[in-house]
Enzyme design. Structure first.
Site, PDB file in Angstrom:
ATOM      1  N   GLN A   1     -36.785  42.689  20.311  1.00 34.13           N
ATOM      2  CA  GLN A   1     -36.654  42.688  18.858  1.00 34.13           C
ATOM      3  C   GLN A   1     -35.387  43.439  18.438  1.00 34.13           C
ATOM      4  O   GLN A   1     -35.145  44.571  18.856  1.00 34.13           O
ATOM      5  CB  GLN A   1     -37.898  43.342  18.219  1.00 34.13           C
ATOM      6  CG  GLN A   1     -37.921  43.297  16.701  1.00 34.13           C
ATOM      7  CD  GLN A   1     -38.004  41.892  16.131  1.00 34.13           C
ATOM      8  OE1 GLN A   1     -38.678  41.027  16.678  1.00 34.13           O
ATOM      9  NE2 GLN A   1     -37.307  41.650  15.033  1.00 34.13           N
TER      10      GLN A   1
ATOM     11  N   ASP B   1     -35.267  33.283  22.501  1.00 33.17           N
ATOM     12  CA  ASP B   1     -34.570  33.522  21.227  1.00 33.17           C
ATOM     13  C   ASP B   1     -33.289  32.681  21.148  1.00 33.17           C
ATOM     14  O   ASP B   1     -32.728  32.507  20.068  1.00 33.17           O
ATOM     15  CB  ASP B   1     -34.155  35.002  21.138  1.00 33.17           C
ATOM     16  CG  ASP B   1     -35.000  35.815  20.175  1.00 33.17           C
ATOM     17  OD1 ASP B   1     -35.532  35.232  19.208  1.00 33.17           O
ATOM     18  OD2 ASP B   1     -35.107  37.030  20.389  1.00 33.17           O
TER      19      ASP B   1
ATOM     20  N   LYS C   1     -45.546  37.933  15.583  1.00 30.97           N
ATOM     21  CA  LYS C   1     -45.273  37.097  16.764  1.00 30.97           C
ATOM     22  C   LYS C   1     -46.462  37.131  17.722  1.00 30.97           C
ATOM     23  O   LYS C   1     -46.864  36.101  18.267  1.00 30.97           O
ATOM     24  CB  LYS C   1     -44.006  37.585  17.478  1.00 30.97           C
ATOM     25  CG  LYS C   1     -42.736  37.221  16.724  1.00 30.97           C
ATOM     26  CD  LYS C   1     -41.514  37.974  17.194  1.00 30.97           C
ATOM     27  CE  LYS C   1     -40.351  37.697  16.246  1.00 30.97           C
ATOM     28  NZ  LYS C   1     -39.173  38.509  16.475  1.00 30.97           N
TER      29      LYS C   1
END
Ligand code: GUN
Length: 290
Positions: free
Chosen positions: A96, A119, A52
């Protein structure tokens, strides 16, 4: 059989995103910034987070990494998320997953400001998606829709079968497929479905996100079906320097003989997830700058 090249589609979209980043910098003086938080050192998570950050740099975005020890408490983590919520130079926040067992995913996700939830995991964003309001779409489901379109299939009136009901993939992708603008008929199969093959044999497109290799085999699909394989499973392989190889949830060889098109693992869904994260981060920065 056509291989659906997620790397190629991701490259095309990332070039568009990089142009958008450059334009936002020159027009508004704003550089999109994604804050990435990693707790512990789960090897798969370390590898995702590194991917990422690299993708952010390639698109001209900033990334702000916070690496925390596995013993970090839930209160500490929530405090860090709140500080990032209040930092105007940060446009997107990604924690995460999975988190260590002593931390509740829900408490941490609930702490992310919806306008920075790139997200698309917060209840506010999930709710907005379900009722068709402006929101950040969850990255993997959004990438899957783009991949199916890229394969040449028009989903209007088609039957899509999703295997797996996770909050990250199965449930949201089923919702996106059923939206009026996509207009597919959707069947959601899961561990409570007695005969999954009965449904997948009727499907124009099968999305397999079950978390187990070999969940979908060639005898379970209709000739010409499109197969989207979301699985990322590490299979021990002493012949590889890393000691493992990656396999999806579909048995690639048998499915490839029957399918009209299929995504490889790696190189299918994975590059698209990160791409849609960059897309959301650019969008978050645009909204903050307007
Ligand atoms: N873990 C596995 N997939 C994801 C994802 O898309 N976002 C986050 N934050 N964690 C993940």
């Amino acid at each position: 059989m056509n291989l659906i090249d997620g790397k190629l589609l991701a490259r095309n979209l990332r070039a568009e995103i990089a142009d958008g980043v450059a334009a936002l910098k020159s027009e508004k003086g704003v550089t999109p910034c994604l804050a990435v938080i990693l707790v512990g050192d789960n090897p798969a998570s370390v590898s995702y987070v590194t991917g990422k950050e690299k993708a952010c740099a390639e698109a001209g975005m900033r990334s702000l990494e916070t690496r925390l020890p596995a013993e970090t408490t839930e209160e500490e983590l929530v405090g860090i998320v709140r500080r990032l919520n209040d930092d105007p130079s940060v446009h997107g926040i990604l924690v995460q997953l999975p988190l260590p067992k002593h931390i509740s995913d829900k408490s941490v996700i609930d702490a992310i400001a919806p306008e920075k939830d790139v997200d698309g995991f917060t209840p506010v964003n999930v709710g907005r998606m379900m009722i068709g309001e402006r929101c950040f779409l969850p990255c993997t489901p959004h990438g899957i829709i783009k991949l199916i379109e890229f394969s040449g299939m028009d989903l209007n009136g088609r039957h899509a079968v999703v295997i797996g009901r996770s909050n990250i993939v199965g449930k949201p992708v089923a919702a996106l497929l059923a939206r009026k603008e996509t207009n597919a008929t959707v069947t959601l199969c899961h561990t409570g479905t007695p005969d999954v093959a009965k449904f997948t044999r009727e499907a124009d497109v099968v999305i397999v996100a079950a978390g187990h290799p070999g969940t979908l085999t060639g005898d379970m699909i209709r000739p010409g079906a499109v197969v989207i394989d979301v699985g990322v499973n590490r299979i021990p392989d002493p012949s590889r320097p890393s000691g493992f190889r990656l396999a999806g949830d579909a048995d690639f060889d048998s499915c490839a003989k029957v399918a009209g098109a299929i995504t490889p693992v790696p190189g299918g869904v994975g590059p698209m997830t990160i791409t849609m994260l960059l897309w959301n981060t650019l969008e978050a920065a645009r909204r903050a700058a307007s």
